[in-house]
Scaffold this motif. Structure first.
Motif, PDB file in Angstrom:
ATOM      1  N   ASP A 112     -34.020 137.619 -19.942  1.00  0.00           N
ATOM      2  CA  ASP A 112     -34.898 136.450 -20.063  1.00  0.00           C
ATOM      3  C   ASP A 112     -34.162 135.123 -19.881  1.00  0.00           C
ATOM      4  N   ARG A 115     -34.057 133.398 -14.237  1.00  0.00           N
ATOM      5  CA  ARG A 115     -35.299 133.529 -13.467  1.00  0.00           C
ATOM      6  C   ARG A 115     -34.930 133.568 -11.988  1.00  0.00           C
ATOM      7  N   VAL A 116     -35.525 134.497 -11.277  1.00  0.00           N
ATOM      8  CA  VAL A 116     -35.323 134.597  -9.844  1.00  0.00           C
ATOM      9  C   VAL A 116     -36.660 134.297  -9.190  1.00  0.00           C
ATOM     10  N   SER A 117     -36.658 133.351  -8.263  1.00  0.00           N
ATOM     11  CA  SER A 117     -37.907 133.003  -7.582  1.00  0.00           C
ATOM     12  C   SER A 117     -37.649 132.924  -6.085  1.00  0.00           C
ATOM     13  N   GLY A 118     -38.717 132.963  -5.338  1.00  0.00           N
ATOM     14  CA  GLY A 118     -38.612 132.796  -3.897  1.00  0.00           C
ATOM     15  C   GLY A 118     -38.121 134.021  -3.147  1.00  0.00           C
ATOM     16  N   LEU A 119     -38.380 135.199  -3.683  1.00  0.00           N
ATOM     17  CA  LEU A 119     -37.985 136.403  -2.955  1.00  0.00           C
ATOM     18  C   LEU A 119     -38.792 136.507  -1.664  1.00  0.00           C
TER      19      LEU A 119
END
Length: 141
Positions: A112, A115-119
């Protein structure tokens, strides 16, 4: 983050191995006990040294093959933080790692906290199995 794994006895370890479709031989239980007792990120060489520290005679090939089997069956995780060194992690819950390049130490990061975004879109016919983030650290100069 250190996960408490409730493995109390060799019978518990044998049951865990059976749950993952692994025949619990004496050597496999010994290697599993070493992994879960230390609850740390260990290399195959670390496991080999620890398993044989009590005057055992478990071959290096058996240790390497067993760790590979455990990782393939998801009893433990394989973490490749450095091309020259693979770590085995008894914590199979989602989490990430700091890797200290100077010392070679691997430390857990709670899932937690990242954060991973934009895959990008996944290729057709595939599903996301997981994301492993390794944050490499080096000393300030």
């Amino acid at each position: 983050m250190k996960t408490e794994l409730k493995i109390a006895s060799d019978a518990d370890l044998a049951a865990l191995l059976r749950q993952h479709d692994i025949l619990p031989t004496t050597q496999r239980v010994l290697i599993a006990r070493t992994m879960f007792k230390h609850c740390a990120h260990l290399s195959a060489e670390d496991v080999f040294r620890l398993v044989n520290a009590e005057n055992r005679h478990v071959s290096k090939a058996t240790v390497y093959n067993t760790l590979g089997l455990f990782a393939a069956k998801r009893v433990i995780r394989e973490v490749i933080a450095d091309p020259a060194r693979i770590f085995y992690d008894p914590n199979t819950q989602p989490h990430h790692h700091f890797y200290d390049v100077a010392s070679g130490a691997l430390t857990d990061i709670s899932a937690d906290q990242i954060r991973v975004s934009g895959l990008p879109p996944l290729p057709t016919g595939s599903k996301l199995e997981g994301i492993d983030v390794i944050v490499r650290l080096s000393p300030e100069k």
